[in-house]
Design a protein around this motif. Structure first.
Motif, PDB file in Angstrom:
ATOM      1  N   PRO A  45       0.755  -1.297   0.150  1.00 42.54           N
ATOM      2  CA  PRO A  45       0.041  -0.026   0.099  1.00 42.54           C
ATOM      3  C   PRO A  45       0.993   1.257   0.120  1.00 42.54           C
ATOM      4  O   PRO A  45       0.475   2.282  -0.551  1.00 42.54           O
ATOM      5  CB  PRO A  45      -0.745  -0.188   1.305  1.00 42.54           C
ATOM      6  N   ALA A  46       2.062   0.958   0.794  1.00 42.55           N
ATOM      7  CA  ALA A  46       3.041   2.353   0.596  1.00 42.55           C
ATOM      8  C   ALA A  46       3.409   2.612  -0.798  1.00 42.55           C
ATOM      9  O   ALA A  46       3.761   3.779  -1.114  1.00 42.55           O
ATOM     10  CB  ALA A  46       4.045   2.325   1.821  1.00 42.55           C
ATOM     11  N   LEU A  47       3.757   1.501  -1.438  1.00 44.85           N
ATOM     12  CA  LEU A  47       4.456   1.584  -2.774  1.00 44.85           C
ATOM     13  C   LEU A  47       3.316   2.115  -3.633  1.00 44.85           C
ATOM     14  O   LEU A  47       3.819   2.603  -4.714  1.00 44.85           O
ATOM     15  CB  LEU A  47       4.791  -0.058  -3.324  1.00 44.85           C
ATOM     16  N   ALA A  48       2.010   1.874  -3.368  1.00 51.63           N
ATOM     17  CA  ALA A  48       1.025   2.638  -4.107  1.00 51.63           C
ATOM     18  C   ALA A  48       0.940   3.946  -4.011  1.00 51.63           C
ATOM     19  O   ALA A  48       1.003   4.758  -4.996  1.00 51.63           O
ATOM     20  CB  ALA A  48      -0.270   1.998  -3.678  1.00 51.63           C
ATOM     21  N   GLU A  49       1.414   4.540  -2.812  1.00 46.98           N
ATOM     22  CA  GLU A  49       1.686   6.063  -2.532  1.00 46.98           C
ATOM     23  C   GLU A  49       2.822   6.602  -3.322  1.00 46.98           C
ATOM     24  O   GLU A  49       2.845   7.746  -3.720  1.00 46.98           O
ATOM     25  CB  GLU A  49       1.576   6.351  -1.028  1.00 46.98           C
TER      26      GLU A  49
END
Length: 303
Positions: free
Chosen positions: A81-85
């Motif tokens: 999910p952080a990589l999506a940011e």
């Protein structure tokens, strides 16, 4: 032609990405952003994705701790999910109001997290040989595909390697075993496949790999999945009928998470379709990107 550039992500970390484009390609063509899997693998293994750069530039980011990008200052920065940011920060940097996204392997989880949060930014979404861990199911048909190939020369050694991997944590041994098991990821074991597989051991980052699935609890997973049916852009899931890593059913499960998804299964293809059959993979993706559908794909679940 490939050139590196940098962007600053949401937490101030400067990350790197490559732009792959062919001389003479249309200047007005919108880029295709491409995410590498692994998880935690150097995006160099994507190459030019079987020549997809012929008609548009490919923007290929190096995720935190892989390729030319620095490590994350916080462990949670490696979680998908952080990589999506990070991806949303890249979109802002590129000045794109919306864009087409292609993801391979584990990066399909990152792409789904991005779609759940920023689906209005996507014009097309291509998910190549995804797993279905995010969907909470791990089908066993990949093992069935592996067993069906037992008459191939590489199979006995790959079988030993596959069953030894869970017993070791030594990084050098893990890399050696992955190379021995590599043929199961391809539709055949010829020179292009051998050359591609030889790059994997040195490209894997153990820290980003370990952090990819961390910190996502069950309520967060369910909340993410609950938003996917609202994604309005066309979605294409590509699977390979000789993929002994992800199998076929995982891709079908991923497709059921979207209302707009279709599945295309490629014959004679493993986990890396652009390596096994670039002249089959490329037209399927091109058709989808230009027309928004693939006439030979079959639909996933639609509500």
């Amino acid at each position: 032609m490939s050139q590196y550039a940098s962007y600053t992500s949401y937490d101030g970390l400067k990350l790197r990405y490559r732009v792959v484009e062919r001389p003479g390609s249309p200047e007005e063509a919108a880029p295709l952003v491409c995410l590498a899997g692994g998880p935690g693998r150097d995006a160099a293994y994507l190459g030019d994705l079987g020549g997809l750069d012929a008609h548009r530039p490919l923007v290929i980011p190096d995720s935190r701790g892989t390729g030319a990008s620095p490590p994350s200052p916080e462990p949670w920065g490696y979680a998908f999910p952080a990589l999506a940011e990070d991806l949303e920060s890249l979109r802002t940097h590129l000045g794109l109001e919306s864009f087409a996204l292609l993801a391979h392997d584990a990066a399909c989880a990152t792409a789904q997290a991005y779609a759940a949060q920023y689906g209005h930014r996507l014009t097309r979404l291509v998910l190549v040989t995804p797993g279905s861990r995010l969907q909470g199911e791990l089908p066993d048909d990949a093992e069935e595909i592996f067993e069906s190939r037992a008459d191939e020369d590489w199979w006995p050694d790959a079988y030993v390697a596959v069953h030894t991997l869970p017993t070791t944590s030594d990084l050098d041994e893990v890399r050696s075993l992955l190379l021995r098991a590599a043929p199961m990821g391809y539709g055949r074991w010829d020179a292009p496949q051998r050359a591609h597989a030889a790059t994997e051991p040195a490209q894997l980052g153990p820290v980003p790999r370990a952090g990819f699935w961390q910190g996502v609890d069950e309520p967060a997973r369910q909340a993410l999945l609950a938003r996917l049916p609202d994604v309005k852009c066309p979605v294409l899931v590509i699977t390979g009928d000789r993929d002994a890593l992800a199998g076929l059913r995982a891709g079908e499960l991923v497709a059921t998470s979207f209302r707009t998804a279709a599945v295309r299964t490629l014959h004679g293809v493993g986990h890396y379709p652009w390596v096994d059959e670039p002249d089959l993979f490329r037209p399927v993706v091109e058709s989808f990107l230009t027309r928004g559908h693939d006439p030979e794909a079959h639909e996933g679940k639609h509500a």
